[in-house]
Design an enzyme around this catalytic site. Structure first.
Site: not given
Length: 158
Positions: A55-57
């Site tokens: 999610g990052h990234f």
């Protein structure tokens, strides 16, 4: 008069015995050495398998700032939680100041963290920590952390 040698450090099991953070937020892998009541050094090895990278990234994975700060804080609290009288006590943030991010931290990087305890009185720990990747500064900050069990002893009774 000779000074007592610094403690050689703690593996993951030793860290777990001394502080309360657990997966998925135990964010240091080893405390390499500690001078109880003064300083601690730790490492965190980041692999692509970390829970936050997707999610990052997904197109440019890097370690979120809050993860870096928590890694510094967990090293900082080991400066006093390594002392038998404070072992395993809960800690709470009071303040985080002067945070600086100097470089991106990516999968494969090893974060080397150095923490210093400047003051520990009445359950308030004051100090700082900084981290490096391949000798380059990565992140730093100043911390005030409370140990509620000790701090409560000094609260006025009403």
């Amino acid at each position: 008069m000779s000074q007592a040698p610094a403690h050689p450090g703690f593996d993951i099991n030793g860290i777990i015995r001394h502080q309360r953070n657990r997966y998925p937020v135990l964010l240091i892998d080893r405390v390499t050495d500690v001078d109880p009541g003064k300083s601690a050094r730790a490492v965190k090895c980041f692999t692509y398998n970390e829970w936050f990278f997707p999610g990052h990234f997904d197109d440019e994975p890097n370690v979120p700032g809050f993860v870096q700060i928590e890694s510094l804080t967990q090293t900082f609290i080991m400066t006093f939680l390594c002392m038998e009288e404070y072992r395993g006590m809960k800690t709470n943030f009071v303040s985080i100041n002067n945070v600086r991010f100097k470089r991106k931290v990516v999968p494969g990087d090893v974060l080397k963290i150095e923490a210093r305890l400047t003051s520990f009185k009445r359950g308030l720990a004051i100090g700082s920590a900084e981290s490096f990747v391949d000798g380059e500064p990565a992140c730093s900050g100043d911390f005030v952390v409370a140990v509620p069990e000790i701090l409560d002893r000094y609260k006025p009774r009403g």
